[in-house]
Structures are given as structure tokens and as C-alpha cells.
Design a protein around this motif. Structure first.
Motif, PDB file in Angstrom:
ATOM      1  N   ASP A 400       0.821  -1.203   0.000  1.00 35.28           N
ATOM      2  CA  ASP A 400       0.000   0.000   0.000  1.00 35.28           C
ATOM      3  C   ASP A 400       0.860   1.261   0.000  1.00 35.28           C
ATOM      4  OD1 ASP A 400       0.963   0.274   2.602  1.00 35.28           O
ATOM      5  OD2 ASP A 400      -0.899  -0.399   3.542  1.00 35.28           O
ATOM      6  N   ARG A 401       0.208   2.381   0.035  1.00 37.18           N
ATOM      7  CA  ARG A 401       0.873   3.687  -0.054  1.00 37.18           C
ATOM      8  C   ARG A 401       1.942   3.870   1.032  1.00 37.18           C
ATOM      9  NH1 ARG A 401      -0.503   8.395  -2.556  1.00 37.18           N
ATOM     10  NH2 ARG A 401       0.130  10.369  -1.579  1.00 37.18           N
ATOM     11  N   GLN A 402       1.600   3.462   2.258  1.00 39.67           N
ATOM     12  CA  GLN A 402       2.539   3.637   3.357  1.00 39.67           C
ATOM     13  C   GLN A 402       3.786   2.779   3.167  1.00 39.67           C
ATOM     14  OE1 GLN A 402       2.608   5.832   5.545  1.00 39.67           O
ATOM     15  NE2 GLN A 402       3.944   5.124   7.199  1.00 39.67           N
ATOM     16  N   ARG A 403       3.611   1.555   2.679  1.00 37.91           N
ATOM     17  CA  ARG A 403       4.766   0.676   2.477  1.00 37.91           C
ATOM     18  C   ARG A 403       5.661   1.189   1.355  1.00 37.91           C
ATOM     19  NH1 ARG A 403       4.962  -4.272   4.871  1.00 37.91           N
ATOM     20  NH2 ARG A 403       6.299  -5.076   3.215  1.00 37.91           N
ATOM     21  N   VAL A 404       5.063   1.753   0.328  1.00 33.76           N
ATOM     22  CA  VAL A 404       5.871   2.315  -0.764  1.00 33.76           C
ATOM     23  C   VAL A 404       6.699   3.494  -0.248  1.00 33.76           C
ATOM     24  CG1 VAL A 404       5.793   3.522  -2.982  1.00 33.76           C
ATOM     25  CG2 VAL A 404       4.316   1.539  -2.584  1.00 33.76           C
ATOM     26  N   ARG A 405       6.059   4.370   0.500  1.00 35.49           N
ATOM     27  CA  ARG A 405       6.765   5.542   1.025  1.00 35.49           C
ATOM     28  C   ARG A 405       7.869   5.128   2.014  1.00 35.49           C
ATOM     29  NH1 ARG A 405       3.552   8.513   4.200  1.00 35.49           N
ATOM     30  NH2 ARG A 405       4.693  10.452   3.856  1.00 35.49           N
ATOM     31  N   LEU A 406       7.549   4.163   2.875  1.00 42.42           N
ATOM     32  CA  LEU A 406       8.548   3.704   3.831  1.00 42.42           C
ATOM     33  C   LEU A 406       9.711   3.017   3.128  1.00 42.42           C
ATOM     34  CD1 LEU A 406       9.426   3.350   6.747  1.00 42.42           C
ATOM     35  CD2 LEU A 406       8.053   1.267   6.865  1.00 42.42           C
ATOM     36  N   GLY A 407       9.397   2.195   2.120  1.00 43.88           N
ATOM     37  CA  GLY A 407      10.459   1.542   1.366  1.00 43.88           C
ATOM     38  C   GLY A 407      11.366   2.541   0.665  1.00 43.88           C
ATOM     39  N   ALA A 408      10.759   3.588   0.101  1.00 46.37           N
ATOM     40  CA  ALA A 408      11.562   4.612  -0.582  1.00 46.37           C
ATOM     41  C   ALA A 408      12.463   5.348   0.394  1.00 46.37           C
ATOM     42  CB  ALA A 408      10.629   5.593  -1.292  1.00 46.37           C
ATOM     43  N   SER A 409      11.948   5.669   1.561  1.00 47.66           N
ATOM     44  CA  SER A 409      12.767   6.371   2.560  1.00 47.66           C
ATOM     45  C   SER A 409      13.904   5.477   3.041  1.00 47.66           C
ATOM     46  CB  SER A 409      11.905   6.829   3.732  1.00 47.66           C
ATOM     47  OG  SER A 409      11.499   5.743   4.544  1.00 47.66           O
ATOM     48  N   GLN A 410      13.616   4.177   3.191  1.00 52.12           N
ATOM     49  CA  GLN A 410      14.650   3.231   3.625  1.00 52.12           C
ATOM     50  C   GLN A 410      15.736   3.098   2.566  1.00 52.12           C
ATOM     51  OE1 GLN A 410      14.614   2.138   6.616  1.00 52.12           O
ATOM     52  NE2 GLN A 410      15.345   0.048   6.824  1.00 52.12           N
ATOM     53  N   GLN A 411      15.324   3.051   1.305  1.00 52.17           N
ATOM     54  CA  GLN A 411      16.287   2.970   0.217  1.00 52.17           C
ATOM     55  C   GLN A 411      17.202   4.190   0.208  1.00 52.17           C
ATOM     56  OE1 GLN A 411      16.734   0.476  -2.654  1.00 52.17           O
ATOM     57  NE2 GLN A 411      18.579   1.641  -2.170  1.00 52.17           N
ATOM     58  N   ALA A 412      16.622   5.359   0.384  1.00 57.89           N
ATOM     59  CA  ALA A 412      17.412   6.587   0.385  1.00 57.89           C
ATOM     60  C   ALA A 412      18.432   6.598   1.516  1.00 57.89           C
ATOM     61  CB  ALA A 412      16.479   7.798   0.497  1.00 57.89           C
ATOM     62  N   LEU A 413      17.996   6.247   2.705  1.00 60.69           N
ATOM     63  CA  LEU A 413      18.903   6.268   3.856  1.00 60.69           C
ATOM     64  C   LEU A 413      19.992   5.214   3.716  1.00 60.69           C
ATOM     65  CD1 LEU A 413      16.347   6.810   6.764  1.00 60.69           C
ATOM     66  CD2 LEU A 413      17.935   8.482   5.798  1.00 60.69           C
ATOM     67  N   ASP A 414      19.637   4.051   3.163  1.00 57.68           N
ATOM     68  CA  ASP A 414      20.662   3.012   2.986  1.00 57.68           C
ATOM     69  C   ASP A 414      21.672   3.405   1.925  1.00 57.68           C
ATOM     70  OD1 ASP A 414      21.549   0.364   3.855  1.00 57.68           O
ATOM     71  OD2 ASP A 414      21.144  -0.230   1.782  1.00 57.68           O
ATOM     72  N   MET A 415      21.235   4.107   0.896  1.00 58.24           N
ATOM     73  CA  MET A 415      22.179   4.578  -0.112  1.00 58.24           C
ATOM     74  C   MET A 415      23.148   5.589   0.487  1.00 58.24           C
ATOM     75  SD  MET A 415      19.625   4.948  -3.401  1.00 58.24           S
ATOM     76  CE  MET A 415      20.829   5.752  -4.452  1.00 58.24           C
ATOM     77  N   VAL A 416      22.645   6.474   1.346  1.00 61.61           N
ATOM     78  CA  VAL A 416      23.536   7.433   2.017  1.00 61.61           C
ATOM     79  C   VAL A 416      24.516   6.691   2.918  1.00 61.61           C
ATOM     80  CG1 VAL A 416      23.623   9.332   3.667  1.00 61.61           C
ATOM     81  CG2 VAL A 416      21.845   9.311   1.903  1.00 61.61           C
ATOM     82  N   ARG A 417      24.028   5.711   3.670  1.00 58.86           N
ATOM     83  CA  ARG A 417      24.895   4.940   4.569  1.00 58.86           C
ATOM     84  C   ARG A 417      26.031   4.279   3.786  1.00 58.86           C
ATOM     85  NH1 ARG A 417      25.527  -0.483   6.066  1.00 58.86           N
ATOM     86  NH2 ARG A 417      23.962  -1.081   4.511  1.00 58.86           N
ATOM     87  N   ARG A 418      25.687   3.619   2.701  1.00 58.76           N
ATOM     88  CA  ARG A 418      26.717   2.932   1.907  1.00 58.76           C
ATOM     89  C   ARG A 418      27.686   3.933   1.270  1.00 58.76           C
ATOM     90  NH1 ARG A 418      25.692  -2.524   0.583  1.00 58.76           N
ATOM     91  NH2 ARG A 418      23.758  -3.338   1.458  1.00 58.76           N
TER      92      ARG A 418
END
Length: 422
Positions: A400-418
Motif C-alpha cells: 500500500d501507499r505507506q509501504r511504498v513511502r517507507l520503502g523509498a525512505s529506507q532505500q534513500a537512507l541506505d544509499m547514504v549509509r553505503r
């Protein structure tokens, strides 16, 4: 003789019709599970039952048969549907009796407030035969502790009030010391490893051959949107032994997954990103479309984030992408707002406008509407820009909408971490 905590498990029974509706959630059991784990006790069962005498008696009877520690929460009030005392007594085959001291204290409590005590409050003075009364300084319903046996096995039974502000201090001040005295031989240790942007089945395919060899540690895999957690727990005769067990397995798993593990002590991803930014003296800014400020909210939830998070913009409309992040209107027209090129421009534009070391750009279709065959719901582009260049990741998130938004935020933060690890 004290029981061995490693050989006894607990059961928590939450009582109340309101807990079987969509409007009230049992949070007490989370608190109790944490505290029992710290005592070296595993919670094997959790039950929720309404205010029905037959149902509650049956649940209590089963709990007494299978669990060494049973905690009943709620149903100790003065009304007709507060049935916990009577139902537990029925399950144990014992009686309840009125305690004159409790009745006196109840009268005093009401008198101190210049209120006439209703007659039904006297029901709160009913005590199970053999039970010890647990004083309640924060409410009118006293708790009870019963140390008994079932088929020759020890049973530690607690009746606690439902309101958290009454239950928590009663459990910590009066039940924990009794449990420590009864269960001194076991200690509990736990580690939580977290991985981002990997599937549960993939994680288990690598982890299972490792943790299956370590039967002295219980491994549980929990999956949520764009995150998998490995919970490692062990109970032993000493805290040092229990900790060594989980630390050893954690080290093996850490070596197997490498940088995919972002936390080995249970910290959230945003906290780890903030730690790395602070260590390197770097700053970050965000330009968020489909995430609607979620990345900024997660980063600013970390104490001290003002040192490394400079700000950004929620660029939901195309006009805001142009005005606030400097994205070319022609670029949006040519490739569409949801595209690799626009994500890249968002990251680079916000980095330049905020003057930060790192810029994050996110654009996508969170749904449930707005998708097409070419660009379906869940399509997200995440970009991270720094002095070395810009990286863009295309992802297709399900849910759903919330999972898409949460997944996108997680992807962004993990890319910064790496990026910060490189």
C-alpha cells in the motif's frame, strides 16, 4: 529450591472486551515480555480474551496447565464484568475470600477524596486463597501474587491491573523481586541485527546454515517494509555466558552479510546514518516528492540531528520541483516527474541550494492511483548526490501507499549509509 528459569516459560493473558475491537491495543504485554526476557524467561504464549466468564475460565485453565509463569492483566475493577479473580480461582479449583484490610483501605481512599464508596468496589477486596496482595498506590484495584503448584510443577501466577500506569510499577516493584528470588539461575542476552533492502527469503537462505548450527541461541527473523531483522536470544546460567553465545553468532552473521547489515545492536537506520554523518563532519539535505517529508522526519527524530541535517523541501508538485529544487521544467516535460533524470536533478539541485555535502532526491508513484503500464504504482527513483557524483536507484515497491513511502525512505537512507562507508 528455586526453579531453573531456562526450563520455565511464561504466558500473558490480556483481559477486556475492548482489546478485541479495532480501537484498543494491548501494549502491556510488550512491556512484560521485555522484563521477563531480562529475567531469562521466554514468553511462549499471549492471549487476549473478553469479559466472558466461560471463555476466561477456559483460557486460565489452559494457561495453568501449560505455563509456569502466568500473568493476568485487567479485569480487577469493581464492575460485574471484572471477572479475573473469580475465573482464575475457578481454573485453580480454589475459593476467593474478602480481605478486611483491603476493604478498610478502599474506604479510607474514597473518604480522603470525600466520596462515598459504591458498594460494588468491595469486590476489589476479593483475594484468591493463598495469594499475597500487591498494593496499588496508583489505583483502587490491588494485584495478587500466587505461588502454587500444578501436577507437581511450580506455578507463579500474577493478577495485575490493566492501566499501564498501575501495572508497570506494580510489576517492577513487587513482582520482579519475587521472580528473581524464584528464578535466580538463568540470565538472558539478546542482539538484534538489521539489514536493509534485502528480501526475507534471501536473508534466511544465508543465515539459516549458520544459525541452525547454534541451537543454544534462538534466532527469529522479522521482516517489514525494506528491512529484515535477525533477533538472537539466549538464556544461560550466567549473563556472561548468554552474552557470549549471542555475540559469537552475531559475529558470524555479520561476517556473512558484510555491509548489508546496518545495525548490530538494533539501532534504526536513520540513527546509523546520523552517526556516520557526525563522525565525518558531513551534512545532508533532501528533496522529497512521493515520500512527502518522511526522510526528513526520520532524520530529525535522531537527537543532535541539527549538526548534520540542514533541511530541504517537499516538492510534491512539478512546480515545486522547479521552484525549490531547481529542476528544469523541460526535463520534467521530456522524461516525466517520475524518472531517473528528475531524481538525479532533485538530489543535485537540493544539495546545491542547501550547500550540503550530500543531497537526496526521491520521486515516485505511491498509489493507490496514478500508475500506468509504463510507470506502475510503486515505481520509485532515489538519487544521492555528493562531490563524487550522483547515484540513482530504480525500485518497484509492492504494497500500500505507506509501504511504498517507507520503502523509498529506507532505500534513500541506505544509499547514504553505503556512500558514507565507501
Amino acid at each position: 529450591m528455586a526453579a531453573d528459569a531456562s526450563a520455565i516459560h511464561a504466558e500473558i493473558v490480556a483481559i477486556g472486551a475492548e482489546l478485541l475491537t479495532p480501537f484498543k491495543q494491548d501494549t502491556n504485554s510488550l512491556f512484560l515480555t521485555e522484563e521477563l526476557n531480562l529475567l531469562g524467561v521466554k514468553v511462549a504464549f499471549k492471549d487476549v480474551v473478553g469479559d466472558d466468564r466461560t471463555h476466561l475460565t477456559n483460557v486460565a485453565r489452559v494457561a495453568v496447565e501449560r505455563s509456569g509463569i502466568i500473568i493476568f492483566m485487567g479485569g480487577l475493577g469493581p464492575t460485574e464484568d471484572d471477572l479475573t479473580r473469580e475465573c482464575v480461582a475457578d481454573a485453580l479449583g480454589i475459593e476467593v475470600h474478602p480481605d478486611p484490610e483491603i476493604i478498610t483501605e478502599l474506604y479510607k481512599r474514597f473518604a480522603s477524596r470525600r466520596i462515598v464508596m459504591p458498594e460494588n468496589n468491595a469486590r476489589q477486596a476479593h483475594v484468591l486463597d493463598g495469594a499475597k496482595v500487591l498494593a496499588n498506590s496508583r489505583g483502587t484495584a490491588p494485584g495478587q501474587w500466587l505461588d502454587t503448584r500444578f501436577n507437581g510443577e511450580p506455578r507463579y501466577i500474577m493478577l495485575l491491573p490493566g492501566p499501564p500506569h498501575e501495572l508497570k510499577p506494580m510489576f517492577m516493584e513487587q513482582c520482579v523481586p519475587r521472580l528473581r528470588e524464584a528464578l535466580p539461575e538463568a540470565h538472558f542476552a539478546r542482539r538484534v541485527l538489521k539489514l536493509a533492502m534485502l528480501g526475507e527469503s534471501y536473508v534466511d537462505s544465508i543465515a539459516a546454515p549458520i544459525y541452525n548450527k547454534r541451537t543454544e541461541v534462538q534466532t527469529t527473523i522479522l521482516a517489514s517494509a525494506a528491512e529484515v531483522q535477525l533477533h538472537l536470544t539466549s538464556s544461560a546460567a550466567s549473563r556472561q555466558e548468554a552474552q557470549c553465545r549471542v555475540d559469537s553468532l552475531a559475529d558470524e552473521l555479520d561476517a556473512a552479510f558484510g555491509p548489508s547489515i546496518f545495525s548490530t545492536e538494533g539501532e534504526p537506520l536513520e540513527e546509523i546514518v546520523g552517526l556516520y554523518l557526525g563522525m565525518r563532519g558531513m551534512t545532508v539535505s533532501v528533496a522529497e516528492s512521493c515520500t512527502g517529508g518522511m526522510i526528513g522526519e526520520r532524520l530529525t527524530a535522531v537527537p543532535g540531528s541539527s549538526r548534520w541535517f540542514m533541511g530541504g523541501a517537499i516538492v510534491y508538485s512539478n512546480q515545486m520541483k522547479v521552484t525549490l529544487a531547481g529542476v528544469s521544467a523541460k526535463l520534467i516535460e521530456q522524461f516525466g516527474a517520475v524518472s531517473d533524470s528528475v531524481a538525479r536533478a532533485l538530489a543535485e539541485g537540493i544539495r546545491a541550494r542547501c550547500g550540503t555535502h550530500i543531497g537526496i532526491g526521491v520521486t515516485g508513484i505511491a498509489g493507490p492511483a496514478g500508475g500506468s503500464a509504463e510507470k506502475p504504482v510503486g515505481l520509485v527513483y532515489v538519487a544521492v548526490a555528493d562531490e563524487r557524483g550522483t547515484e540513482v536507484m530504480e525500485r518497484q515497491f509492492l504494497g500500500d501507499r505507506q509501504r511504498v513511502r517507507l520503502g523509498a525512505s529506507q532505500q534513500a537512507l541506505d544509499m547514504v549509509r553505503r556512500r558514507l562507508l565507501a
